[in-house]
Motif scaffolding. Structure first.
Motif, PDB file in Angstrom:
ATOM      1  N   ALA A  80       0.797  -1.242  -0.173  1.00  0.00           N
ATOM      2  CA  ALA A  80       0.075   0.093   0.125  1.00  0.00           C
ATOM      3  C   ALA A  80       1.064   1.392   0.040  1.00  0.00           C
ATOM      4  O   ALA A  80       0.637   2.223  -0.829  1.00  0.00           O
ATOM      5  CB  ALA A  80      -1.039  -0.184   1.074  1.00  0.00           C
ATOM      6  N   SER A  81       1.728   1.305   0.932  1.00  0.00           N
ATOM      7  CA  SER A  81       2.671   2.455   0.991  1.00  0.00           C
ATOM      8  C   SER A  81       3.472   2.877  -0.249  1.00  0.00           C
ATOM      9  O   SER A  81       3.544   3.826  -0.739  1.00  0.00           O
ATOM     10  CB  SER A  81       3.437   2.591   2.277  1.00  0.00           C
ATOM     11  OG  SER A  81       4.347   1.555   2.320  1.00  0.00           O
ATOM     12  N   THR A  82       4.013   1.654  -0.768  1.00  0.00           N
ATOM     13  CA  THR A  82       4.735   1.790  -2.030  1.00  0.00           C
ATOM     14  C   THR A  82       3.866   2.151  -3.094  1.00  0.00           C
ATOM     15  O   THR A  82       4.178   2.975  -4.045  1.00  0.00           O
ATOM     16  CB  THR A  82       5.569   0.319  -2.367  1.00  0.00           C
ATOM     17  OG1 THR A  82       6.584   0.077  -1.091  1.00  0.00           O
ATOM     18  CG2 THR A  82       6.522   0.410  -3.401  1.00  0.00           C
ATOM     19  N   ALA A  83       2.814   1.703  -3.158  1.00  0.00           N
ATOM     20  CA  ALA A  83       1.837   2.016  -4.405  1.00  0.00           C
ATOM     21  C   ALA A  83       1.694   3.446  -4.166  1.00  0.00           C
ATOM     22  O   ALA A  83       1.388   4.066  -5.270  1.00  0.00           O
ATOM     23  CB  ALA A  83       0.643   0.954  -4.280  1.00  0.00           C
ATOM     24  N   GLU A  84       1.146   3.950  -3.237  1.00  0.00           N
ATOM     25  CA  GLU A  84       0.829   5.256  -3.020  1.00  0.00           C
ATOM     26  C   GLU A  84       2.183   6.249  -3.565  1.00  0.00           C
ATOM     27  O   GLU A  84       1.905   7.332  -4.225  1.00  0.00           O
ATOM     28  CB  GLU A  84       0.470   5.877  -1.754  1.00  0.00           C
ATOM     29  CG  GLU A  84      -0.827   4.983  -1.074  1.00  0.00           C
ATOM     30  CD  GLU A  84      -1.015   5.459   0.386  1.00  0.00           C
ATOM     31  OE1 GLU A  84      -0.249   6.031   0.935  1.00  0.00           O
ATOM     32  OE2 GLU A  84      -2.033   4.948   0.768  1.00  0.00           O
ATOM     33  N   GLN A  85       3.333   5.846  -2.984  1.00  0.00           N
ATOM     34  CA  GLN A  85       4.549   6.520  -3.305  1.00  0.00           C
ATOM     35  C   GLN A  85       4.478   6.535  -5.148  1.00  0.00           C
ATOM     36  O   GLN A  85       4.817   7.637  -5.529  1.00  0.00           O
ATOM     37  CB  GLN A  85       5.684   6.421  -2.702  1.00  0.00           C
ATOM     38  CG  GLN A  85       5.757   6.449  -1.281  1.00  0.00           C
ATOM     39  CD  GLN A  85       6.961   5.545  -0.781  1.00  0.00           C
ATOM     40  OE1 GLN A  85       8.031   5.629  -1.156  1.00  0.00           O
ATOM     41  NE2 GLN A  85       6.957   5.395   0.820  1.00  0.00           N
ATOM     42  N   VAL A  86       4.553   5.204  -5.620  1.00  0.00           N
ATOM     43  CA  VAL A  86       5.049   5.145  -7.013  1.00  0.00           C
ATOM     44  C   VAL A  86       3.656   6.048  -7.880  1.00  0.00           C
ATOM     45  O   VAL A  86       4.070   6.787  -8.801  1.00  0.00           O
ATOM     46  CB  VAL A  86       4.787   3.505  -7.570  1.00  0.00           C
ATOM     47  CG1 VAL A  86       4.685   3.762  -8.925  1.00  0.00           C
ATOM     48  CG2 VAL A  86       5.863   2.913  -6.839  1.00  0.00           C
ATOM     49  N   VAL A  87       2.501   6.026  -7.410  1.00  0.00           N
ATOM     50  CA  VAL A  87       1.402   6.761  -8.210  1.00  0.00           C
ATOM     51  C   VAL A  87       1.618   8.267  -7.930  1.00  0.00           C
ATOM     52  O   VAL A  87       1.478   9.013  -8.794  1.00  0.00           O
ATOM     53  CB  VAL A  87      -0.034   6.169  -7.761  1.00  0.00           C
ATOM     54  CG1 VAL A  87      -1.103   7.177  -8.232  1.00  0.00           C
ATOM     55  CG2 VAL A  87      -0.254   4.939  -8.093  1.00  0.00           C
ATOM     56  N   ALA A  88       2.059   8.690  -6.800  1.00  0.00           N
ATOM     57  CA  ALA A  88       2.118   9.937  -6.565  1.00  0.00           C
ATOM     58  C   ALA A  88       3.291  10.708  -7.319  1.00  0.00           C
ATOM     59  O   ALA A  88       3.355  11.745  -7.817  1.00  0.00           O
ATOM     60  CB  ALA A  88       2.293  10.145  -5.196  1.00  0.00           C
ATOM     61  N   ARG A  89       4.342   9.928  -7.452  1.00  0.00           N
ATOM     62  CA  ARG A  89       5.605  10.441  -8.013  1.00  0.00           C
ATOM     63  C   ARG A  89       5.402  10.295  -9.537  1.00  0.00           C
ATOM     64  O   ARG A  89       6.119  11.130 -10.403  1.00  0.00           O
ATOM     65  CB  ARG A  89       6.992   9.834  -7.635  1.00  0.00           C
ATOM     66  CG  ARG A  89       7.236  10.218  -6.133  1.00  0.00           C
ATOM     67  CD  ARG A  89       8.610   9.612  -5.483  1.00  0.00           C
ATOM     68  NE  ARG A  89       8.735   9.742  -4.186  1.00  0.00           N
ATOM     69  CZ  ARG A  89       9.813   9.579  -3.767  1.00  0.00           C
ATOM     70  NH1 ARG A  89      10.782   8.733  -4.509  1.00  0.00           N
ATOM     71  NH2 ARG A  89       9.821   9.493  -2.389  1.00  0.00           N
ATOM     72  N   TYR A  90       5.234   9.085  -9.961  1.00  0.00           N
ATOM     73  CA  TYR A  90       5.349   8.673 -11.490  1.00  0.00           C
ATOM     74  C   TYR A  90       4.239   8.586 -12.262  1.00  0.00           C
ATOM     75  O   TYR A  90       4.185   8.211 -13.425  1.00  0.00           O
ATOM     76  CB  TYR A  90       6.352   7.378 -11.450  1.00  0.00           C
ATOM     77  CG  TYR A  90       7.390   7.493 -10.547  1.00  0.00           C
ATOM     78  CD1 TYR A  90       8.521   8.405 -11.279  1.00  0.00           C
ATOM     79  CD2 TYR A  90       7.806   6.756  -9.387  1.00  0.00           C
ATOM     80  CE1 TYR A  90       9.610   8.371 -10.353  1.00  0.00           C
ATOM     81  CE2 TYR A  90       8.819   7.043  -8.680  1.00  0.00           C
ATOM     82  CZ  TYR A  90       9.909   7.801  -9.261  1.00  0.00           C
ATOM     83  OH  TYR A  90      11.115   7.965  -8.521  1.00  0.00           O
TER      84      TYR A  90
END
Length: 72
Positions: A48-58
């Protein structure tokens, strides 16, 4: 298709070796803009946290995780 793989464990390394993604990273998010998809090969607790970071940045076109037991 330009893919990225996040995860440096056995699954992440296997996918990186077989798919030859445009970008492969461990836990650090060092991906690139304009990826068609990102495969998350991280522990279930980090999806969940990695998905949020990936979507927000890339903002990849698709986000895929490798857990059969976890919903995104």
């Amino acid at each position: 298709m330009r893919l990225g793989v996040v995860g440096r464990g056995p699954v992440g390394r296997y996918l990186a070796a077989r798919l030859e993604p445009a970008f492969w990273t461990g836990r650090e998010l060092l991906l690139s803009e304009g990826l068609d998809g990102v495969i998350l090969a991280v522990p279930d607790g980090a999806i969940a946290s990695t998905a949020e970071q990936v979507v927000a940045r890339y903002r990849p076109g698709a986000l895929i995780h490798c857990s059969g037991a976890t919903a995104l």
